[in-house]
Motif scaffolding. Sequence first.
Motif, mmCIF file in Angstrom:
data_model
loop_
_atom_site.group_PDB
_atom_site.id
_atom_site.type_symbol
_atom_site.label_atom_id
_atom_site.label_comp_id
_atom_site.label_asym_id
_atom_site.label_seq_id
_atom_site.Cartn_x
_atom_site.Cartn_y
_atom_site.Cartn_z
ATOM 1 N N VAL A 9 0.848 -1.199 0.000
ATOM 2 C CA VAL A 9 0.000 0.000 0.000
ATOM 3 C C VAL A 9 0.881 1.245 0.000
ATOM 4 O O VAL A 9 0.620 2.203 -0.738
ATOM 5 N N GLN A 10 1.937 1.239 0.806
ATOM 6 C CA GLN A 10 2.855 2.385 0.821
ATOM 7 C C GLN A 10 3.529 2.558 -0.531
ATOM 8 O O GLN A 10 3.707 3.678 -1.006
ATOM 9 N N GLN A 11 3.880 1.449 -1.162
ATOM 10 C CA GLN A 11 4.530 1.495 -2.467
ATOM 11 C C GLN A 11 3.627 2.152 -3.512
ATOM 12 O O GLN A 11 4.085 2.952 -4.322
ATOM 13 N N TYR A 12 2.341 1.808 -3.507
ATOM 14 C CA TYR A 12 1.419 2.321 -4.521
ATOM 15 C C TYR A 12 0.651 3.562 -4.073
ATOM 16 O O TYR A 12 -0.075 4.148 -4.864
ATOM 17 N N GLY A 13 0.808 3.952 -2.821
ATOM 18 C CA GLY A 13 0.021 5.063 -2.288
ATOM 19 C C GLY A 13 0.516 6.443 -2.635
ATOM 20 O O GLY A 13 -0.155 7.428 -2.324
ATOM 21 N N GLY A 14 1.662 6.555 -3.281
ATOM 22 C CA GLY A 14 2.225 7.865 -3.596
ATOM 23 C C GLY A 14 1.271 8.765 -4.349
ATOM 24 O O GLY A 14 0.887 9.829 -3.866
ATOM 25 N N ASP A 15 0.872 8.361 -5.532
ATOM 26 C CA ASP A 15 -0.002 9.204 -6.349
ATOM 27 C C ASP A 15 -1.423 9.248 -5.819
ATOM 28 O O ASP A 15 -2.055 10.305 -5.789
ATOM 29 N N SER A 16 -1.924 8.102 -5.386
ATOM 30 C CA SER A 16 -3.328 8.023 -4.981
ATOM 31 C C SER A 16 -3.609 8.681 -3.640
ATOM 32 O O SER A 16 -4.730 9.127 -3.399
ATOM 33 N N VAL A 17 -2.612 8.733 -2.766
ATOM 34 C CA VAL A 17 -2.829 9.276 -1.431
ATOM 35 C C VAL A 17 -1.947 10.495 -1.185
ATOM 36 O O VAL A 17 -2.431 11.606 -1.007
ATOM 37 N N VAL A 18 -0.646 10.301 -1.163
ATOM 38 C CA VAL A 18 0.287 11.352 -0.763
ATOM 39 C C VAL A 18 0.228 12.552 -1.710
ATOM 40 O O VAL A 18 0.180 13.698 -1.259
ATOM 41 N N ASN A 19 0.222 12.319 -3.003
ATOM 42 C CA ASN A 19 0.204 13.421 -3.977
ATOM 43 C C ASN A 19 -1.209 13.825 -4.393
ATOM 44 O O ASN A 19 -1.375 14.569 -5.349
ATOM 45 N N ASN A 20 -2.196 13.367 -3.669
ATOM 46 C CA ASN A 20 -3.593 13.641 -3.992
ATOM 47 C C ASN A 20 -4.071 14.812 -3.131
ATOM 48 O O ASN A 20 -4.138 14.704 -1.907
ATOM 49 N N THR A 21 -4.410 15.915 -3.764
ATOM 50 C CA THR A 21 -4.838 17.103 -3.014
ATOM 51 C C THR A 21 -6.172 16.893 -2.297
ATOM 52 O O THR A 21 -6.489 17.620 -1.359
ATOM 53 N N ALA A 22 -6.938 15.902 -2.706
ATOM 54 C CA ALA A 22 -8.220 15.611 -2.044
ATOM 55 C C ALA A 22 -8.015 14.922 -0.696
ATOM 56 O O ALA A 22 -8.942 14.868 0.114
ATOM 57 N N VAL A 23 -6.810 14.395 -0.456
ATOM 58 C CA VAL A 23 -6.502 13.750 0.819
ATOM 59 C C VAL A 23 -5.603 14.703 1.598
ATOM 60 O O VAL A 23 -4.458 14.942 1.202
ATOM 61 N N PRO A 24 -6.118 15.283 2.692
ATOM 62 C CA PRO A 24 -5.286 16.194 3.487
ATOM 63 C C PRO A 24 -4.010 15.487 3.962
ATOM 64 O O PRO A 24 -4.045 14.324 4.368
ATOM 65 N N ASN A 25 -2.884 16.191 3.901
ATOM 66 C CA ASN A 25 -1.589 15.602 4.249
ATOM 67 C C ASN A 25 -1.568 14.977 5.635
ATOM 68 O O ASN A 25 -0.901 13.964 5.840
ATOM 69 N N GLU A 26 -2.291 15.572 6.581
ATOM 70 C CA GLU A 26 -2.294 15.022 7.945
ATOM 71 C C GLU A 26 -2.972 13.652 8.013
ATOM 72 O O GLU A 26 -2.822 12.932 8.991
ATOM 73 N N HIS A 27 -3.686 13.267 6.961
ATOM 74 C CA HIS A 27 -4.365 11.969 6.931
ATOM 75 C C HIS A 27 -3.639 10.918 6.085
ATOM 76 O O HIS A 27 -4.080 9.767 6.020
ATOM 77 N N ASN A 28 -2.543 11.299 5.428
ATOM 78 C CA ASN A 28 -1.870 10.374 4.506
ATOM 79 C C ASN A 28 -1.554 9.028 5.151
ATOM 80 O O ASN A 28 -1.908 7.974 4.609
ATOM 81 N N GLU A 29 -0.867 9.056 6.284
ATOM 82 C CA GLU A 29 -0.465 7.803 6.931
ATOM 83 C C GLU A 29 -1.690 7.009 7.383
ATOM 84 O O GLU A 29 -1.747 5.784 7.209
ATOM 85 N N ALA A 30 -2.681 7.684 7.923
ATOM 86 C CA ALA A 30 -3.892 6.997 8.383
ATOM 87 C C ALA A 30 -4.666 6.386 7.208
ATOM 88 O O ALA A 30 -5.222 5.289 7.329
ATOM 89 N N VAL A 31 -4.696 7.069 6.074
ATOM 90 C CA VAL A 31 -5.380 6.547 4.888
ATOM 91 C C VAL A 31 -4.641 5.306 4.372
ATOM 92 O O VAL A 31 -5.282 4.309 4.000
ATOM 93 N N ILE A 32 -3.328 5.333 4.392
ATOM 94 C CA ILE A 32 -2.538 4.157 3.975
ATOM 95 C C ILE A 32 -2.848 2.991 4.913
ATOM 96 O O ILE A 32 -3.076 1.866 4.453
ATOM 97 N N ASN A 33 -2.851 3.250 6.221
ATOM 98 C CA ASN A 33 -3.149 2.188 7.189
ATOM 99 C C ASN A 33 -4.569 1.663 7.013
ATOM 100 O O ASN A 33 -4.805 0.460 7.106
ATOM 101 N N GLU A 34 -5.503 2.559 6.768
ATOM 102 C CA GLU A 34 -6.893 2.150 6.559
ATOM 103 C C GLU A 34 -7.018 1.299 5.300
ATOM 104 O O GLU A 34 -7.793 0.344 5.260
ATOM 105 N N THR A 35 -6.270 1.640 4.279
ATOM 106 C CA THR A 35 -6.298 0.860 3.040
ATOM 107 C C THR A 35 -5.819 -0.564 3.309
ATOM 108 O O THR A 35 -6.472 -1.529 2.894
ATOM 109 N N SER A 36 -4.716 -0.700 4.032
ATOM 110 C CA SER A 36 -4.217 -2.040 4.376
ATOM 111 C C SER A 36 -5.246 -2.809 5.176
ATOM 112 O O SER A 36 -5.534 -3.979 4.884
ATOM 113 N N SER A 37 -5.805 -2.169 6.186
ATOM 114 C CA SER A 37 -6.806 -2.828 7.036
ATOM 115 C C SER A 37 -8.036 -3.229 6.242
ATOM 116 O O SER A 37 -8.560 -4.329 6.422
ATOM 117 N N SER A 38 -8.497 -2.341 5.384
ATOM 118 C CA SER A 38 -9.697 -2.636 4.593
ATOM 119 C C SER A 38 -9.479 -3.811 3.656
ATOM 120 O O SER A 38 -10.359 -4.664 3.503
#
Length: 187
Positions: A9-38
């Motif tokens: 998830v971290q490997q592929y999360g760059g564009d979809s999460v980290v570089n995505n302006t729709a995902v606030p930066n303070e949520h990047n790590e939590a969104v990655i963790n949520e993706t793994s959990s989901s």
Amino acid sequence: MFEQLTQLVQQYGGDSVVNNTAVPNEHNEAVINETSSSIFESLKKIASEGGGEQLAGLFHGNSPIDSSNPVVQQITQQLSGNLGEKFGLSSTASSGVASSLIPQILGSLVNKAKDPNDSSFQISDIINSISGNSTQASGIMDTISKYGVQFGLDQNNDGKLDVADVLVVTKSKGGIAGFIGKLFGSK
């Protein structure tokens, strides 16, 4: 398995999460963790609800790992809902993140599990992790075995795919890599 999944998830999360302006930066790590959990929880849910055929199909390669795959659809819907609920992302943003990540991650997971030279994911370990009990794991592995029999991998014609078949193939048809390649449809 969860740690390896999180690395994907971290490997592929760059564009979809980290570089995505729709995902606030303070949520990047939590969104990655949520993706793994989901992903992990959705796979467990599919296994517990009798989805062994779907999971076996995912690993056998008889369905594309894209938005048309039922496993991808189910996990994408689950993740999209979780991202909207937990992080307040719009339905468009959460759906975009989920539909971008899930096919890539599952595709990589399956490819790594099929690759005899990559030990980071083993099909049996994945099935055991998501099944929760030996009966479910056995059922899913039986389904994978059934596909192997249907595709002519039952070398001794005993109606099941087992170590004896592997030994025949390894001695005569390209070793264990040849057997795994035949099992998962690679050339």
